[in-house]
Write a protein that holds these residues in place. Structure first.
Motif, short mmCIF file in Angstrom:
data_model
loop_
_atom_site.label_atom_id
_atom_site.label_comp_id
_atom_site.label_asym_id
_atom_site.label_seq_id
_atom_site.Cartn_x
_atom_site.Cartn_y
_atom_site.Cartn_z
N LEU A 105 40.38 79.98 7.73
CA LEU A 105 39.01 79.99 7.24
C LEU A 105 38.33 78.66 7.52
O LEU A 105 37.23 78.61 8.07
CB LEU A 105 39.03 80.21 5.72
CG LEU A 105 38.41 81.49 5.18
CD1 LEU A 105 38.82 82.67 6.01
CD2 LEU A 105 38.78 81.67 3.74
N ALA A 107 37.91 78.11 11.23
CA ALA A 107 36.85 78.96 11.76
C ALA A 107 35.48 78.41 11.38
O ALA A 107 34.57 78.36 12.20
CB ALA A 107 37.01 80.38 11.22
N LEU A 108 35.36 77.99 10.16
CA LEU A 108 34.08 77.45 9.69
C LEU A 108 33.69 76.24 10.52
O LEU A 108 32.57 76.10 10.99
CB LEU A 108 34.19 77.07 8.21
CG LEU A 108 32.94 76.43 7.62
CD1 LEU A 108 31.75 77.38 7.70
CD2 LEU A 108 33.19 76.02 6.17
N SER A 149 35.60 82.50 14.67
CA SER A 149 36.53 83.03 13.67
C SER A 149 37.77 83.66 14.26
O SER A 149 38.71 83.99 13.55
CB SER A 149 35.83 84.09 12.84
OG SER A 149 35.51 85.18 13.68
N VAL A 170 41.50 91.63 13.68
CA VAL A 170 40.60 92.77 13.70
C VAL A 170 40.18 93.13 12.29
O VAL A 170 41.02 93.26 11.40
CB VAL A 170 41.31 93.98 14.35
CG1 VAL A 170 40.54 95.25 14.09
CG2 VAL A 170 41.47 93.75 15.83
N MET A 171 38.90 93.24 12.09
CA MET A 171 38.40 93.71 10.79
C MET A 171 37.82 95.09 11.00
O MET A 171 37.00 95.29 11.89
CB MET A 171 37.32 92.79 10.27
CG MET A 171 37.68 92.20 8.94
SD MET A 171 36.51 90.95 8.46
CE MET A 171 35.29 91.96 7.69
N ILE A 172 38.25 96.04 10.20
CA ILE A 172 37.87 97.43 10.42
C ILE A 172 37.01 97.98 9.29
O ILE A 172 37.33 97.78 8.12
CB ILE A 172 39.13 98.30 10.58
CG1 ILE A 172 39.88 97.84 11.82
CG2 ILE A 172 38.78 99.77 10.65
CD1 ILE A 172 41.02 98.73 12.21
N ASP A 211 26.15 94.22 8.80
CA ASP A 211 25.83 92.96 8.12
C ASP A 211 27.10 92.27 7.66
O ASP A 211 27.29 91.07 7.87
CB ASP A 211 24.94 93.23 6.89
CG ASP A 211 23.51 93.56 7.29
OD1 ASP A 211 23.19 93.38 8.49
OD2 ASP A 211 22.75 94.01 6.43
N LEU A 212 27.96 93.05 7.06
CA LEU A 212 29.21 92.51 6.56
C LEU A 212 29.99 91.83 7.67
O LEU A 212 30.48 90.70 7.52
CB LEU A 212 30.05 93.65 5.99
CG LEU A 212 31.39 93.22 5.45
CD1 LEU A 212 31.21 92.60 4.08
CD2 LEU A 212 32.35 94.39 5.38
N MET A 265 28.90 90.66 10.46
CA MET A 265 28.22 89.45 10.93
C MET A 265 28.41 88.30 9.94
O MET A 265 28.65 87.16 10.32
CB MET A 265 26.75 89.74 11.18
CG MET A 265 26.60 90.69 12.35
SD MET A 265 24.92 90.93 12.95
CE MET A 265 24.15 89.42 12.55
N ASN A 266 28.31 88.61 8.67
CA ASN A 266 28.54 87.56 7.66
C ASN A 266 29.94 87.00 7.74
O ASN A 266 30.20 85.87 7.38
CB ASN A 266 28.36 88.11 6.24
CG ASN A 266 26.98 88.65 6.02
OD1 ASN A 266 26.11 88.46 6.87
ND2 ASN A 266 26.77 89.31 4.92
N SER A 267 30.86 87.86 8.17
CA SER A 267 32.24 87.42 8.27
C SER A 267 32.45 86.64 9.57
O SER A 267 33.57 86.29 9.90
CB SER A 267 33.17 88.62 8.22
OG SER A 267 32.95 89.34 7.03
N GLN A 268 31.38 86.41 10.26
CA GLN A 268 31.42 85.59 11.47
C GLN A 268 32.35 86.13 12.52
O GLN A 268 33.02 85.36 13.21
CB GLN A 268 31.84 84.15 11.14
CG GLN A 268 31.28 83.56 9.90
CD GLN A 268 29.78 83.41 9.93
OE1 GLN A 268 29.09 84.02 9.13
NE2 GLN A 268 29.27 82.67 10.87
#
Lengths: 345, 345
Positions: free
Chosen positions: B54, B57-58, B63, B96-98, B113-114, B116-119
Motif C-alpha cells: 500500500l 503503491a501510494l 499499484s 487482480v481485483m474482481i 469508481d471503486l 479507480m479509487n483503488s488506483q
DNA sequence: GTGAAAGCGCTAACAC
DNA sequence: GTGTTAGCGCTTTCAC
C-alpha cells in the motif's frame, strides 16, 4: 493527458478550508456544520472527486479488502463459491483480491505473502491439494489476520482467528444411500476417487455407514475406486453389470462418472431407475440434461462463499482479543432426487 | 497479539543504516555494496520483513493491480475468462481485483469508481447487458487509465487508451453452417436468442451469409427466435419436425437449446446426424456428454482473458502518449466437429 | 465548528 | 555507496 484527479487538498484550497474539515465533511462527521458539508459535497461532485483508497488505507491501517486464494477458477465448484464470496463481500463493502494457487503449495505460499503485503483485512483460502506444510499460514496467524478456510481446510491448525466452512460430505453420501435403500435397492455399488482426498474419504464412509445402519452388507466387490471421469465411470459400470448378481443402485462420488454409468446401463437396454438407480454428487449443471435426469447432491457452493465471508466479518468485528477459536461451520448438503433414482410405483 | 510487522525503518535502525539504503538494497539497486545488500537481506529474512504494498503503491503512484469487472462469475464463459485473466496477470506480476456488475449498469458504474479509487493500473471490463450510457467510462478515459473491453464492448467508444478483445461470432457461425452444408445438409434450421444482443445478431448473420454464399435459400420458417434454454430448444425442434419438409440440420446459437433439440430428435426415432445433424455454440462442458456428442464452437474463453491482459500490458508500457487507439483484437473461434454432425459414409 | 500538525511506510531527488 | 529530505493523500489527535 491525464488530468490529475482532485485531492482533498485541492478541495480545501478552493473552498478556503482546511484538509481536515474536508475530510470530516466527506465522511459526514458530526461536528461539521451542515452548511459546510453542503459546500464540500457540491464541489466534490463538480470536480468528480474520488478518494484515494490507497492513501486512506495506509493511514487507517485498514484496506477494506479481502484476499481470496483458490486452487483455480475453473470447473463447477470454485467459480460458484467465488461468486458467492464476491457477492457477499460487495454487499458488506469489501473489495476482493483473488489469487490462484494452481494446486501448487509454493504458489500458495507466495500468494499468501502477496495478500498480506497488500494489507488485506482477512483471507479466505481453499487449500491446494499438494499443500503439506503450513508455515505460510503461521505468518497469517501471527499477524492476527483473520483466516477462513473453505472446503479444503487444515484439520489441526487452530488459532483464535482461524476458522472454516465446509460441507458435510459424509452426510450427503449417507442421505444418498438411504434414499436408494428407500427406493428398494439392496445391492448398491459405489464409485469413489482416491481415498486420500477427504471429499472421497468422507463420501465413502457415509456410503458404508448408511448401508450398515440399514442392515445391508458392505460388499467390497461393489466398490470401484478410480479417477472419476465419464470414461472410467462407464468402464466400471460395465464390470459391475457382468457380475453374477448385478447392482440395482449406484452411488457415484461425482456426477461425471455417474453419467458414464448411466450411458452404459441404457446402452445395455436396462432401465434407469427401475433396473439400476443412479445418483451422483455435486449437482453439476449437466445433471438436468441427461435422460433420465440425474439425481445428485447440491453442495451449496454459493452459500459456502457467502457464509465464509460472513464468518470473516464476524471475526473482524469481534476484534483481536476474542476467546477461543470459532468452530468450523458445517453446511448441510441437499439431496436432489431426479428421475434417475425415483422409482415409479 | 499482532506482532507489528517489521518496517524498513526497523531494519534501518537495527543495522545502523538509513531507510533509503535499505529500500535500495531490497530492490537490488546497483549502487549498494554487495556486502550491505547481504546484511539487509539476511535481516529481512530473519524478521520476516514484508514490504507494505500500500505504502509503496501510494508513493510510486502505481499499484501493480489490475481491475476486472464482469457481469457475474457464473455459468461457463466468465469463469473461464476470469481464469485466463488471473493466470496471465499473475504471470506478469499483477494483482487482480474482481468485481461483478450483476448485469446492472448502476453497479457497473459504482464498481468502476471503486476500481479507480483503488488506483488500479488498468481495467478489464465486460459490459452489463443493461448498460446504455457510458459516462462512467468517460472518467476512466480522462484519467488515462488503460481500458480493455472483452467480449461485450462499446462499439463507438474510442480513445487512445481504450481497446477490446472479442471473439468472431459471425465467423464461428459461418463455419458451422459451411460444415453442415459440406455434410450434405440442404435445409438447415437456426435457433437464435434475442437479436438485440450482438452475440446472437452476429451468429444469425453468419448463418444467413453462409447459406447464401453456398447458393442455398434462407427460409424464414426454419429460423426460431426464443429464450435459449433446453426446454425451448426442444419445443422449437418439435415444431420444425412437423413441417412438411423437415430440416436435415440445425445450427443452435447455444448448446443448451441444441441439447433440447437433440433429445427431441432422438425421441422421435430419427437419427443424429444422419437424419438431422446438430451443432451448438460455446463448447460447454456437457457437449461431450451427450449421445451422440454434440458438435460446437469453442469461443477461446481463456485465450480471451489472456489476450486482454497482454493487451493491457502493452498499453501500459507504451505510455500515455501513444498515437491512435489500438484496433480491437478479434479471436478466431474454433469449430469442434463431434458425432452430432459428422456423417459417416 | 474548524485548523495545524503529525505520520501511515515507502521511494526518489538530491546531496556528499 | 550512503544519508538527508521531502512527500504520495489521507485521517486523526489536539488545540483553539
Amino acid at each position: 493527458m491525464a488530468n490529475r484527479r482532485a485531492s482533498i487538498t485541492d478541495l480545501a484550497k478552493t473552498l478556503g478550508l482546511s484538509p481536515s474539515t474536508i475530510s470530516r465533511a466527506l465522511s459526514d462527521h458530526d461536528d461539521v456544520s451542515e452548511a459546510t458539508k453542503a459546500r464540500v459535497r457540491q464541489l466534490a461532485e463538480e470536480l468528480h472527486y474520488q478518494p484515494n483508497q490507497l492513501a486512506a488505507a495506509l493511514r487507517r491501517g485498514r484496506s477494506n479488502t479481502l484476499g481470496v486464494l483458490v486452487p483455480h477458477i475453473t470447473g463447477h465448484f470454485f467459480p460458484q463459491v467465488v461468486h458467492g464470496i464476491a457477492t457477499e463481500a460487495a454487499k458488506l463493502g469489501f473489495n476482493v483480491m483473488i489469487c490462484q494457487s494452481n494446486e501448487d503449495a509454493q504458489q500458495e505460499q507466495k500468494n499468501i505473502d502477496l495478500l498480506m503485503n497488500s494489507q488485506v483485512e482477512g483471507i479466505l483460502v481453499s487449500l491446494a491439494n499438494t499443500t503439506q506444510s503450513f508455515g505460510h499460514f503461521e505468518a497469517v496467524r501471527q499477524q492476527n489476520i483473520p483466516l477462513v478456510f473453505f472446503d479444503r481446510m487444515v484439520e489441526d491448525f487452530q488459532g483464535s482467528n482461524v476458522s472454516a466452512v465446509v460441507v458435510d460430505d459424509y452426510q450427503g453420501a449417507y442421505q444418498v444411500v438411504t434414499h436408494l435403500i428407500e427406493q428398494g435397492c439392496t445391492r448398491i455399488a459405489h464409485f469413489t476417487g482416491p481415498l486420500h482426498l477427504s471429499i472421497h474419504k468422507n463420501r465413502h464412509q457415509g456410503y458404508r455407514d448408511a448401508l450398515t445402519a440399514h442392515g445391508l452388507p458392505v460388499d467390497e466387490d461393489l466398490i470401484a475406486c478410480f479417477d472419476m471421469n465419464q470414461k472410467n465411470g462407464a468402464q466400471a459400470m460395465r464390470q459391475f453389470l457382468k457380475l453374477p448378481q448385478r447392482p440395482d443402485g449406484v452411488f457415484s462420488s461425482n456426477d461425471l462418472a455417474a453419467v458414464g454409468a448411466l450411458q452404459v446401463v441404457k446402452a445395455q437396454r436396462l432401465r434407469v431407475p427401475e433396473d439400476v438407480a443412479i445418483v451422483g454428487f455435486s449437482n453439476e449443471m449437466f445433471t438436468s440434461l441427461t435422460e433420465p435426469m440425474l439425481s445428485s447432491v447440491d453442495q451449496r457452493c454459493e452459500q459456502m462463499g457467502k457464509t465464509a465471508v460472513q464468518l470473516l466479518q464476524k471475526m473482524l468485528k469481534s476484534g483481536p482479543n476474542r476467546v477461543g477459536p470459532p468452530k468450523p461451520i458445517v453446511l448441510k448438503p441437499k439431496l436432489l432426487v431426479r428421475e434417475s433414482s425415483q422409482k415409479r410405483r
